[in-house]
Design a protein around this motif. Structure first.
Motif, PDB file in Angstrom:
ATOM      1  N   ARG A   1       0.865  -1.183   0.000  1.00  7.87           N
ATOM      2  CA  ARG A   1       0.000   0.000   0.000  1.00  7.87           C
ATOM      3  C   ARG A   1       0.900   1.231   0.000  1.00  7.87           C
ATOM      4  NH1 ARG A   1      -5.247  -0.456   1.789  1.00  7.87           N
ATOM      5  NH2 ARG A   1      -5.325   1.620   0.900  1.00  7.87           N
ATOM      6  N   TYR A   2       0.278   2.398  -0.169  1.00 11.19           N
ATOM      7  CA  TYR A   2       1.046   3.632  -0.282  1.00 11.19           C
ATOM      8  C   TYR A   2       0.599   4.636   0.768  1.00 11.19           C
ATOM      9  CZ  TYR A   2       2.594   1.523  -4.572  1.00 11.19           C
ATOM     10  OH  TYR A   2       3.142   0.660  -5.473  1.00 11.19           O
ATOM     11  N   VAL A   3       1.593   5.321   1.349  1.00  7.30           N
ATOM     12  CA  VAL A   3       1.334   6.326   2.381  1.00  7.30           C
ATOM     13  C   VAL A   3       2.067   7.611   2.020  1.00  7.30           C
ATOM     14  CG1 VAL A   3       0.995   4.635   4.246  1.00  7.30           C
ATOM     15  CG2 VAL A   3       3.279   5.520   3.813  1.00  7.30           C
ATOM     16  N   TYR A   4       1.557   8.710   2.553  1.00  6.10           N
ATOM     17  CA  TYR A   4       2.230  10.003   2.411  1.00  6.10           C
ATOM     18  C   TYR A   4       2.919  10.303   3.730  1.00  6.10           C
ATOM     19  CZ  TYR A   4      -0.373  10.468  -1.870  1.00  6.10           C
ATOM     20  OH  TYR A   4      -0.869  10.263  -3.131  1.00  6.10           O
ATOM     21  N   VAL A   5       4.211  10.635   3.651  1.00  2.00           N
ATOM     22  CA  VAL A   5       5.038  10.849   4.841  1.00  2.00           C
ATOM     23  C   VAL A   5       5.547  12.281   4.849  1.00  2.00           C
ATOM     24  CG1 VAL A   5       7.144  10.139   6.047  1.00  2.00           C
ATOM     25  CG2 VAL A   5       5.704   8.421   4.925  1.00  2.00           C
ATOM     26  N   CYS A   6       5.389  12.964   5.966  1.00  2.00           N
ATOM     27  CA  CYS A   6       5.989  14.277   6.154  1.00  2.00           C
ATOM     28  C   CYS A   6       7.407  14.042   6.657  1.00  2.00           C
ATOM     29  CB  CYS A   6       5.190  15.113   7.142  1.00  2.00           C
ATOM     30  SG  CYS A   6       5.948  16.722   7.453  1.00  2.00           S
ATOM     31  N   ALA A   7       8.384  14.293   5.784  1.00  3.44           N
ATOM     32  CA  ALA A   7       9.785  14.067   6.118  1.00  3.44           C
ATOM     33  C   ALA A   7      10.564  15.369   6.236  1.00  3.44           C
ATOM     34  CB  ALA A   7      10.423  13.159   5.073  1.00  3.44           C
ATOM     35  N   ASP A   8       9.862  16.490   6.317  1.00  3.14           N
ATOM     36  CA  ASP A   8      10.502  17.808   6.416  1.00  3.14           C
ATOM     37  C   ASP A   8      11.054  17.988   7.832  1.00  3.14           C
ATOM     38  OD1 ASP A   8      11.184  20.482   6.558  1.00  3.14           O
ATOM     39  OD2 ASP A   8       9.328  21.199   5.652  1.00  3.14           O
ATOM     40  N   PRO A   9      12.367  18.172   7.989  1.00  2.00           N
ATOM     41  CA  PRO A   9      12.943  18.289   9.333  1.00  2.00           C
ATOM     42  C   PRO A   9      12.552  19.565  10.070  1.00  2.00           C
ATOM     43  CG  PRO A   9      14.626  18.650   7.672  1.00  2.00           C
ATOM     44  CD  PRO A   9      13.381  18.238   6.946  1.00  2.00           C
ATOM     45  N   SER A  10      11.955  20.522   9.384  1.00  6.93           N
ATOM     46  CA  SER A  10      11.570  21.764  10.062  1.00  6.93           C
ATOM     47  C   SER A  10      10.143  21.730  10.608  1.00  6.93           C
ATOM     48  CB  SER A  10      11.725  22.966   9.113  1.00  6.93           C
ATOM     49  OG  SER A  10      10.777  22.897   8.075  1.00  6.93           O
ATOM     50  N   VAL A  11       9.415  20.644  10.373  1.00  8.62           N
ATOM     51  CA  VAL A  11       8.034  20.547  10.852  1.00  8.62           C
ATOM     52  C   VAL A  11       8.018  20.162  12.332  1.00  8.62           C
ATOM     53  CG1 VAL A  11       5.844  19.309  10.591  1.00  8.62           C
ATOM     54  CG2 VAL A  11       7.112  20.033   8.577  1.00  8.62           C
ATOM     55  N   VAL A  12       7.134  20.815  13.080  1.00  8.27           N
ATOM     56  CA  VAL A  12       6.950  20.559  14.510  1.00  8.27           C
ATOM     57  C   VAL A  12       5.699  19.705  14.677  1.00  8.27           C
ATOM     58  CG1 VAL A  12       6.534  21.624  16.750  1.00  8.27           C
ATOM     59  CG2 VAL A  12       8.045  22.742  15.101  1.00  8.27           C
ATOM     60  N   PHE A  13       5.790  18.668  15.508  1.00 11.74           N
ATOM     61  CA  PHE A  13       4.669  17.759  15.742  1.00 11.74           C
ATOM     62  C   PHE A  13       4.233  17.822  17.195  1.00 11.74           C
ATOM     63  CE2 PHE A  13       7.016  16.039  12.196  1.00 11.74           C
ATOM     64  CZ  PHE A  13       6.029  15.640  11.315  1.00 11.74           C
ATOM     65  N   GLU A  14       2.954  17.466  17.436  1.00  8.18           N
ATOM     66  CA  GLU A  14       2.479  17.281  18.796  1.00  8.18           C
ATOM     67  C   GLU A  14       1.859  15.899  18.897  1.00  8.18           C
ATOM     68  OE1 GLU A  14      -0.417  20.246  19.784  1.00  8.18           O
ATOM     69  OE2 GLU A  14      -1.992  19.267  18.639  1.00  8.18           O
ATOM     70  N   ASP A  15       1.859  15.342  20.093  1.00  5.63           N
ATOM     71  CA  ASP A  15       1.285  14.045  20.353  1.00  5.63           C
ATOM     72  C   ASP A  15      -0.227  14.202  20.464  1.00  5.63           C
ATOM     73  OD1 ASP A  15       0.839  11.429  21.003  1.00  5.63           O
ATOM     74  OD2 ASP A  15       1.766  11.543  22.980  1.00  5.63           O
ATOM     75  N   ARG A  16      -0.985  13.493  19.608  1.00  7.60           N
ATOM     76  CA  ARG A  16      -2.447  13.613  19.624  1.00  7.60           C
ATOM     77  C   ARG A  16      -3.012  12.566  20.565  1.00  7.60           C
ATOM     78  NH1 ARG A  16      -4.541  13.189  13.649  1.00  7.60           N
ATOM     79  NH2 ARG A  16      -3.675  11.140  13.963  1.00  7.60           N
ATOM     80  N   LYS A  17      -3.099  12.897  21.816  1.00  8.99           N
ATOM     81  CA  LYS A  17      -3.691  11.980  22.793  1.00  8.99           C
ATOM     82  C   LYS A  17      -5.190  12.202  22.814  1.00  8.99           C
ATOM     83  CE  LYS A  17       0.373  11.811  25.667  1.00  8.99           C
ATOM     84  NZ  LYS A  17       0.970  12.111  26.950  1.00  8.99           N
ATOM     85  N   SER A  18      -5.908  11.097  22.789  1.00  7.34           N
ATOM     86  CA  SER A  18      -7.355  11.192  22.812  1.00  7.34           C
ATOM     87  C   SER A  18      -7.832  11.431  24.236  1.00  7.34           C
ATOM     88  CB  SER A  18      -7.972   9.896  22.291  1.00  7.34           C
ATOM     89  OG  SER A  18      -9.368   9.953  22.383  1.00  7.34           O
ATOM     90  N   THR A  19      -8.821  12.278  24.385  1.00  3.10           N
ATOM     91  CA  THR A  19      -9.399  12.553  25.710  1.00  3.10           C
ATOM     92  C   THR A  19     -10.844  12.105  25.761  1.00  3.10           C
ATOM     93  OG1 THR A  19      -9.953  14.789  25.015  1.00  3.10           O
ATOM     94  CG2 THR A  19      -7.853  14.471  26.169  1.00  3.10           C
ATOM     95  N   ARG A  20     -11.220  11.200  24.863  1.00  3.02           N
ATOM     96  CA  ARG A  20     -12.599  10.719  24.836  1.00  3.02           C
ATOM     97  C   ARG A  20     -12.914   9.919  26.056  1.00  3.02           C
ATOM     98  NH1 ARG A  20     -13.022   7.462  19.673  1.00  3.02           N
ATOM     99  NH2 ARG A  20     -10.813   7.670  19.416  1.00  3.02           N
TER     100      ARG A  20
END
Length: 123
Positions: free
Chosen positions: A104-123
């Motif tokens: 299968r095929y996926v799109y990957v953000c490989a830009d080293p300047s991108v900032v990520f946050e952990d998406r924790k569910s609060t449901r």
């Protein structure tokens, strides 16, 4: 009601320069994998095998502290141009690839300047 354990991985939220994330990703292939599922927000690395028949490089899930991450899955390709899609229902809501899902095929953000946050569910 108790909180549900529903981890959702990493989500791009901006860049180190303060600019917004441009919502772009690079196309990579995921070979059939009986050990891992793949979901939007998962961290991946370059696979030890080369590329698929179309020349698209393989990635695999980061599973060890010593793995060198390539980026984060930001999209899963819902259909592949291997045949006719006429009369085929395409599920655009699927956010993961199950065990042994085939190539299968996926799109990957490989830009080293991108900032990520952990998406924790609060449901």
């Amino acid at each position: 009601m108790a909180n549900v354990n529903a981890p959702q991985g990493l989500q791009p939220v901006g860049t180190v320069t303060g600019a917004p994330w441009n919502q772009q990703g690079t196309l990579f292939a995921v070979a059939t994998d009986a050990s891992n599922t793949y979901a939007i927000g998962d961290v991946v690395k370059m696979a030890t095998t080369g590329a698929d028949a179309n020349g698209i490089a393989y990635v695999t899930k980061v599973t060890a502290d010593t793995d060198l991450p390539l980026g984060v899955i930001v999209g899963i390709r819902p259909a592949d141009p291997s045949g006719s899609l006429q009369g085929t229902n395409i599920d655009l809501s699927k956010l993961y690839l199950g065990l042994s899902a085939g190539t299968r095929y996926v799109y990957v953000c490989a830009d080293p300047s991108v900032v990520f946050e952990d998406r924790k569910s609060t449901r």
